[in-house]
Scaffold this active site. Sequence first.
Site, mmCIF file in Angstrom:
data_model
loop_
_atom_site.group_PDB
_atom_site.id
_atom_site.type_symbol
_atom_site.label_atom_id
_atom_site.label_comp_id
_atom_site.label_asym_id
_atom_site.label_seq_id
_atom_site.Cartn_x
_atom_site.Cartn_y
_atom_site.Cartn_z
ATOM 1 N N ARG A 151 -1.154 10.186 32.209
ATOM 2 C CA ARG A 151 -0.606 10.698 30.943
ATOM 3 C C ARG A 151 0.446 9.771 30.354
ATOM 4 O O ARG A 151 0.442 9.474 29.159
ATOM 5 C CB ARG A 151 -0.002 12.084 31.172
ATOM 6 C CG ARG A 151 -0.996 13.167 31.536
ATOM 7 C CD ARG A 151 -0.276 14.504 31.702
ATOM 8 N NE ARG A 151 -1.167 15.580 32.101
ATOM 9 C CZ ARG A 151 -1.417 15.911 33.361
ATOM 10 N NH1 ARG A 151 -0.839 15.237 34.340
ATOM 11 N NH2 ARG A 151 -2.237 16.912 33.649
ATOM 12 N N ILE A 152 1.370 9.302 31.197
ATOM 13 C CA ILE A 152 2.451 8.462 30.680
ATOM 14 C C ILE A 152 1.911 7.098 30.258
ATOM 15 O O ILE A 152 2.244 6.594 29.181
ATOM 16 C CB ILE A 152 3.574 8.314 31.718
ATOM 17 C CG1 ILE A 152 4.228 9.673 31.983
ATOM 18 C CG2 ILE A 152 4.627 7.318 31.227
ATOM 19 C CD1 ILE A 152 5.250 9.664 33.104
ATOM 20 N N ASP A 172 -6.465 0.894 36.534
ATOM 21 C CA ASP A 172 -6.247 2.109 37.314
ATOM 22 C C ASP A 172 -7.370 2.167 38.343
ATOM 23 O O ASP A 172 -8.547 2.099 37.980
ATOM 24 C CB ASP A 172 -6.274 3.344 36.411
ATOM 25 C CG ASP A 172 -5.798 4.601 37.111
ATOM 26 O OD1 ASP A 172 -6.365 4.939 38.174
ATOM 27 O OD2 ASP A 172 -4.878 5.263 36.608
ATOM 28 N N ARG A 233 8.356 4.321 40.051
ATOM 29 C CA ARG A 233 9.093 4.509 41.294
ATOM 30 C C ARG A 233 9.543 3.151 41.816
ATOM 31 O O ARG A 233 8.776 2.176 41.799
ATOM 32 C CB ARG A 233 8.231 5.208 42.348
ATOM 33 C CG ARG A 233 8.023 6.692 42.111
ATOM 34 C CD ARG A 233 9.326 7.460 42.323
ATOM 35 N NE ARG A 233 9.159 8.904 42.227
ATOM 36 C CZ ARG A 233 9.295 9.613 41.123
ATOM 37 N NH1 ARG A 233 9.578 8.992 39.981
ATOM 38 N NH2 ARG A 233 9.162 10.929 41.145
ATOM 39 N N GLU A 262 18.361 4.992 45.677
ATOM 40 C CA GLU A 262 19.067 5.550 44.530
ATOM 41 C C GLU A 262 20.095 6.575 44.995
ATOM 42 O O GLU A 262 19.750 7.512 45.723
ATOM 43 C CB GLU A 262 18.075 6.208 43.567
ATOM 44 C CG GLU A 262 17.087 5.222 42.962
ATOM 45 C CD GLU A 262 16.109 5.859 41.984
ATOM 46 O OE1 GLU A 262 16.127 7.100 41.833
ATOM 47 O OE2 GLU A 262 15.321 5.121 41.377
ATOM 48 N N HIS A 281 17.500 5.710 36.361
ATOM 49 C CA HIS A 281 16.431 6.698 36.556
ATOM 50 C C HIS A 281 16.622 7.887 35.612
ATOM 51 O O HIS A 281 16.549 9.048 36.018
ATOM 52 C CB HIS A 281 16.390 7.173 38.011
ATOM 53 C CG HIS A 281 15.045 7.736 38.399
ATOM 54 N ND1 HIS A 281 14.621 7.828 39.709
ATOM 55 C CD2 HIS A 281 14.017 8.236 37.648
ATOM 56 C CE1 HIS A 281 13.416 8.373 39.761
ATOM 57 N NE2 HIS A 281 13.027 8.622 38.513
ATOM 58 N N GLY A 283 14.926 7.942 32.503
ATOM 59 C CA GLY A 283 13.887 7.902 31.480
ATOM 60 C C GLY A 283 13.355 9.270 31.114
ATOM 61 O O GLY A 283 12.957 9.509 29.974
ATOM 62 N N ALA A 284 13.354 10.185 32.083
ATOM 63 C CA ALA A 284 12.818 11.531 31.839
ATOM 64 C C ALA A 284 13.893 12.529 31.443
ATOM 65 O O ALA A 284 13.579 13.698 31.191
ATOM 66 C CB ALA A 284 12.114 12.035 33.099
#
Length: 318
Positions: A151-152, A172, A233, A262, A281, A283-284
């Site tokens: 999706r991303i 992919d 990741r 992290e 981290h 971005g979301a």
Amino acid sequence: MSFKVLIPQDITDAGKDYLVKRGYEVIIGTDSSVETICKEVVDCDAILARTALYPKKVMEAGKKLKVISRYGAGTDNIDINSATELGIQITNAPVANCNSVAEHTIALILACASNIAYMDNQVRKGNWEERNRTKSIEVENKVLGLIGLGRIGRSVASKAYNGLGMKVIGYDPYISSDNRIENIEIVDDINEVYKKADFISLHIPATAETKGTVNGEAFRIMKNTAYLINCARGEIVNEDDLYDALTSNQIKGAAIDVMCQEPPVSNHPLFELNNLIFSPHNGALTVEAMDRMGIHAAMGIDEVLTGLKPTWPVNIIK
């Protein structure tokens, strides 16, 4: 019957309100250590989980535990096999943060192309004439290579192709070049992406198969003008090899939202480099995505505890 939901790491009000309005008792944890979660989950029916670790001992401590719902897409912090073995449903929120992460990826691509972080630093130091020494590039007609076409990845492709005029190729392992995805030329060999792309963006999970796979061998295949973008990741990239690639000019630069550890140690060698852009981290973590993640995670809990089939199941409970 009132169900109890433990939230070891607090979330925005939207997800909590969703649960409270449906009669759930919401318990905010005192901290997110495994030991504390084990103590606080004992009489809870569900956990709404963020980034804390959820090994088997947490699940065994939750004598009434029926569901762990992840606030976000990644579930590598949860022992899925143990959950399945114990009959605990795992759900997540895979669509909640797609747009936010995709936008963040595009922002990092543009930041690399325009040398935003470096130029900001030079202006603050009074080095105005750096404008005549360091040149930016345009992204129009440049090749964006995507590793991972979920999706991303597809959202990034759409924004890059339609909004920026980039050419997009993608790899992919689960999608062959016989498939057709709008705006993306699919290749069967990951090395084709490394060879052809001006910007390489990672959108795959950290698994036993993917950890450390973007390494020295991959960097040697890339163009010396290429940029690596990682909003997936940290473990996917070998950080020692990234350091070597950036200091030896094997690649031009990189921008990363994620790291192997992290938070990272304060003296991490990568912090020495001025051709590398960091974000923590986040971005979301837009306002919109955080609300959606909370609501979607809460939906998963509500569906399981009311006997409905979850919309976003991660494991299969027989």
